[in-house]
Design a protein around this motif. Sequence first.
Motif, PDB file in Angstrom:
ATOM      1  N   GLU A 118     -14.730 -35.944 -59.335  1.00 21.76           N
ATOM      2  CA  GLU A 118     -14.018 -36.832 -60.150  1.00 21.76           C
ATOM      3  C   GLU A 118     -12.504 -36.379 -60.415  1.00 21.76           C
ATOM      4  O   GLU A 118     -12.458 -35.220 -60.668  1.00 21.76           O
ATOM      5  N   VAL A 119     -11.697 -37.355 -59.971  1.00 24.00           N
ATOM      6  CA  VAL A 119     -10.221 -36.958 -60.323  1.00 24.00           C
ATOM      7  C   VAL A 119      -9.563 -37.769 -61.297  1.00 24.00           C
ATOM      8  O   VAL A 119      -9.539 -38.884 -61.535  1.00 24.00           O
ATOM      9  N   VAL A 120      -9.051 -37.018 -62.186  1.00 25.34           N
ATOM     10  CA  VAL A 120      -8.209 -37.586 -63.637  1.00 25.34           C
ATOM     11  C   VAL A 120      -6.899 -37.425 -63.395  1.00 25.34           C
ATOM     12  O   VAL A 120      -6.543 -35.969 -63.359  1.00 25.34           O
ATOM     13  N   PRO A 121      -6.203 -38.347 -63.441  1.00 32.88           N
ATOM     14  CA  PRO A 121      -4.489 -38.233 -63.497  1.00 32.88           C
ATOM     15  C   PRO A 121      -4.235 -37.762 -64.845  1.00 32.88           C
ATOM     16  O   PRO A 121      -4.541 -38.210 -66.002  1.00 32.88           O
ATOM     17  N   LEU A 122      -3.081 -36.915 -64.333  1.00 33.54           N
ATOM     18  CA  LEU A 122      -2.269 -36.523 -65.788  1.00 33.54           C
ATOM     19  C   LEU A 122      -0.812 -36.760 -65.543  1.00 33.54           C
ATOM     20  O   LEU A 122      -0.338 -36.746 -64.191  1.00 33.54           O
ATOM     21  N   PRO A 123      -0.085 -37.375 -66.357  1.00 33.62           N
ATOM     22  CA  PRO A 123       1.097 -37.844 -66.046  1.00 33.62           C
ATOM     23  C   PRO A 123       2.230 -36.522 -65.724  1.00 33.62           C
ATOM     24  O   PRO A 123       1.945 -35.339 -66.144  1.00 33.62           O
ATOM     25  N   MET A 124       3.416 -36.926 -65.311  1.00 27.83           N
ATOM     26  CA  MET A 124       4.377 -36.001 -65.473  1.00 27.83           C
ATOM     27  C   MET A 124       5.585 -36.256 -66.168  1.00 27.83           C
ATOM     28  O   MET A 124       5.780 -37.352 -66.637  1.00 27.83           O
ATOM     29  N   THR A 168     -14.898 -32.022 -61.978  1.00 26.39           N
ATOM     30  CA  THR A 168     -13.867 -32.789 -62.325  1.00 26.39           C
ATOM     31  C   THR A 168     -12.603 -31.939 -62.251  1.00 26.39           C
ATOM     32  O   THR A 168     -12.631 -30.796 -62.313  1.00 26.39           O
ATOM     33  N   VAL A 169     -11.491 -32.683 -61.523  1.00 29.32           N
ATOM     34  CA  VAL A 169     -10.407 -32.034 -61.514  1.00 29.32           C
ATOM     35  C   VAL A 169      -9.139 -32.859 -62.215  1.00 29.32           C
ATOM     36  O   VAL A 169      -9.234 -34.086 -62.055  1.00 29.32           O
ATOM     37  N   VAL A 170      -8.221 -32.338 -62.740  1.00 26.54           N
ATOM     38  CA  VAL A 170      -7.136 -33.350 -63.151  1.00 26.54           C
ATOM     39  C   VAL A 170      -5.984 -33.001 -62.355  1.00 26.54           C
ATOM     40  O   VAL A 170      -5.748 -31.698 -61.650  1.00 26.54           O
ATOM     41  N   THR A 171      -5.181 -33.918 -62.103  1.00 24.04           N
ATOM     42  CA  THR A 171      -4.062 -33.714 -60.931  1.00 24.04           C
ATOM     43  C   THR A 171      -3.086 -34.510 -61.560  1.00 24.04           C
ATOM     44  O   THR A 171      -3.003 -35.616 -62.081  1.00 24.04           O
ATOM     45  N   VAL A 172      -1.756 -33.819 -61.456  1.00 18.56           N
ATOM     46  CA  VAL A 172      -0.517 -34.283 -62.008  1.00 18.56           C
ATOM     47  C   VAL A 172      -0.116 -35.709 -60.987  1.00 18.56           C
ATOM     48  O   VAL A 172       0.082 -35.482 -59.759  1.00 18.56           O
ATOM     49  N   VAL A 173       0.687 -36.832 -61.535  1.00 21.36           N
ATOM     50  CA  VAL A 173       0.482 -37.955 -60.854  1.00 21.36           C
ATOM     51  C   VAL A 173       2.124 -38.531 -61.325  1.00 21.36           C
ATOM     52  O   VAL A 173       2.347 -38.449 -62.606  1.00 21.36           O
ATOM     53  N   GLU A 174       2.810 -38.625 -60.501  1.00 16.24           N
ATOM     54  CA  GLU A 174       4.388 -39.335 -60.644  1.00 16.24           C
ATOM     55  C   GLU A 174       4.431 -40.863 -60.249  1.00 16.24           C
ATOM     56  O   GLU A 174       4.022 -41.134 -59.341  1.00 16.24           O
ATOM     57  N   THR A 175       4.687 -41.466 -61.264  1.00 11.68           N
ATOM     58  CA  THR A 175       4.783 -43.028 -61.071  1.00 11.68           C
ATOM     59  C   THR A 175       5.959 -43.725 -60.870  1.00 11.68           C
ATOM     60  O   THR A 175       6.134 -44.764 -60.097  1.00 11.68           O
ATOM     61  N   ASN A 176       7.124 -42.782 -60.641  1.00 11.22           N
ATOM     62  CA  ASN A 176       8.442 -43.316 -60.482  1.00 11.22           C
ATOM     63  C   ASN A 176       8.685 -42.955 -59.036  1.00 11.22           C
ATOM     64  O   ASN A 176       8.804 -41.747 -58.283  1.00 11.22           O
ATOM     65  N   THR A 177       8.634 -44.235 -58.120  1.00 11.76           N
ATOM     66  CA  THR A 177       8.663 -43.809 -56.656  1.00 11.76           C
ATOM     67  C   THR A 177      10.155 -43.356 -56.137  1.00 11.76           C
ATOM     68  O   THR A 177       9.994 -42.697 -55.196  1.00 11.76           O
ATOM     69  N   ILE A 202      -0.786 -23.676 -57.437  1.00 17.92           N
ATOM     70  CA  ILE A 202      -1.546 -24.757 -57.533  1.00 17.92           C
ATOM     71  C   ILE A 202      -1.869 -25.058 -59.283  1.00 17.92           C
ATOM     72  O   ILE A 202      -1.972 -26.293 -59.695  1.00 17.92           O
ATOM     73  N   ASP A 203      -1.298 -24.082 -60.054  1.00  8.44           N
ATOM     74  CA  ASP A 203      -1.405 -24.310 -61.633  1.00  8.44           C
ATOM     75  C   ASP A 203      -0.649 -25.332 -62.081  1.00  8.44           C
ATOM     76  O   ASP A 203      -0.520 -25.625 -63.216  1.00  8.44           O
ATOM     77  N   ASP A 204       0.567 -25.844 -61.138  1.00  8.66           N
ATOM     78  CA  ASP A 204       1.370 -26.824 -61.533  1.00  8.66           C
ATOM     79  C   ASP A 204       0.911 -28.262 -61.131  1.00  8.66           C
ATOM     80  O   ASP A 204       1.661 -29.221 -61.377  1.00  8.66           O
ATOM     81  N   LEU A 205      -0.069 -28.069 -60.251  1.00 13.82           N
ATOM     82  CA  LEU A 205      -0.595 -29.504 -59.550  1.00 13.82           C
ATOM     83  C   LEU A 205      -1.899 -29.984 -60.055  1.00 13.82           C
ATOM     84  O   LEU A 205      -1.860 -31.180 -60.493  1.00 13.82           O
ATOM     85  N   ALA A 206      -2.935 -29.329 -59.857  1.00 11.72           N
ATOM     86  CA  ALA A 206      -4.384 -29.567 -60.064  1.00 11.72           C
ATOM     87  C   ALA A 206      -4.992 -28.617 -60.630  1.00 11.72           C
ATOM     88  O   ALA A 206      -4.937 -27.288 -60.068  1.00 11.72           O
ATOM     89  N   ARG A 207      -6.044 -28.870 -61.696  1.00 15.76           N
ATOM     90  CA  ARG A 207      -6.768 -27.835 -62.034  1.00 15.76           C
ATOM     91  C   ARG A 207      -8.273 -28.370 -62.312  1.00 15.76           C
ATOM     92  O   ARG A 207      -8.575 -29.503 -62.584  1.00 15.76           O
ATOM     93  N   PHE A 208      -9.147 -27.520 -61.975  1.00 19.97           N
ATOM     94  CA  PHE A 208     -10.577 -27.831 -62.514  1.00 19.97           C
ATOM     95  C   PHE A 208     -10.714 -27.754 -63.915  1.00 19.97           C
ATOM     96  O   PHE A 208     -10.308 -26.801 -64.472  1.00 19.97           O
ATOM     97  N   VAL A 209     -11.509 -28.593 -64.362  1.00 17.79           N
ATOM     98  CA  VAL A 209     -11.744 -28.764 -65.964  1.00 17.79           C
ATOM     99  C   VAL A 209     -13.433 -29.190 -66.282  1.00 17.79           C
ATOM    100  O   VAL A 209     -13.576 -29.166 -67.459  1.00 17.79           O
TER     101      VAL A 209
END
Length: 355
Positions: free
Chosen positions: A274-280, A238-247, A227-234
């Motif tokens: 609350e879900v906050v996106p982080l880039p990849m 509130t959770v941050v989660t990594v998001v990829e924009t390149n389809t 999980i620690d490469d995907l989503a983390r409580f902050v």
Amino acid sequence: MTVPTLLDKPAARGYRMPAEWEPHAATWLGWPHRESDWPGRLEPIPWVYAEIVRALTRHEVVNLLVPDAKRADFAADVLSRANADMGRVKLWELPTDRSWLRDSGPIFVTNAAGERIALDWRFNAWAKYPDWQRDDLVPAFAAQKLNVPSLQPTHNGHRVVLEGGSIDVNGAGLLLTTEECLLSKTQERNPPFSRADYEQVFADYLGVKKVLWLNRGIVGDDTHGHIDDLARFVGARTVVTVVETNTADENYAILQENRERLESVTDLSGTKLEVVPLPMPRPLIFDGTRLPTSYANFYIANGVVIVPTFNDPADRVALGTLADLFPGREVVGISCVDLVWGLGTLHCMTQQEPL
């Protein structure tokens, strides 16, 4: 010190696993020494560790495991030259197989009186590698040196395998994990544990009241879904989660599904998180292998958040996002282009010791 039998289920006695942002007594690290973890690239890794220790010792003690006296001297020299605060570094000699203490180190639980128990989960090298026996001794060693009770979690007569990188908690009853890591037959940690078995273990030993299950981990993850490469409580909700924009990227669909799951789940009161996106970052390929690069592998210490960076344009976006989420802490980028060749970065190598 062995914990008394009446504390076999710590949560029933008021113990819980604190959130990572709660006050620390120290951070535990293991000095890098295994060539096969960074084949052909071990030489710069001690200097990456030195940057990490330098950042951490501005705010808290670092307990550093070293395999022997020779490498203790080498570590002390490197850290001193990098201007780490050696008054806040404690060197402990203990031979280890690897240096990923997030997974092999103890997970501490605490109660309202400030008492601590070091949970000594079984470690079996991610159910993948044959050499793990020395790493499995780390939690008991740490408990002995700290003079705190140690407890080996069991369930249905089975000593439970659990890695710290496979879970993340908010300290208030919620836990994040993935189905790929804990429920898949690939690299199966605790056959034949079911979802209900894990949820009972988390309730009994970590004080967890609700488990939030995501699906799969990022491409290149040697652990099969931590999980620690995907989503983390902050924060508590509130959770941050990594998001990829390149389809066209292999991670796109995986991360979209995980984000959708997070946006649909609720906390204990029934309120959505609350879900906050982080880039990849863009894919980092070395010797034909895609490496598990993720900004979610940050580590929260007392006055600082250390964040992996990858010489990528998204570095500054990730640092800015986390700086907004942690206004009371320094947010420090640590270049992990070399470190990630070992298939892990900052969170993978650290383990917090709460007060």
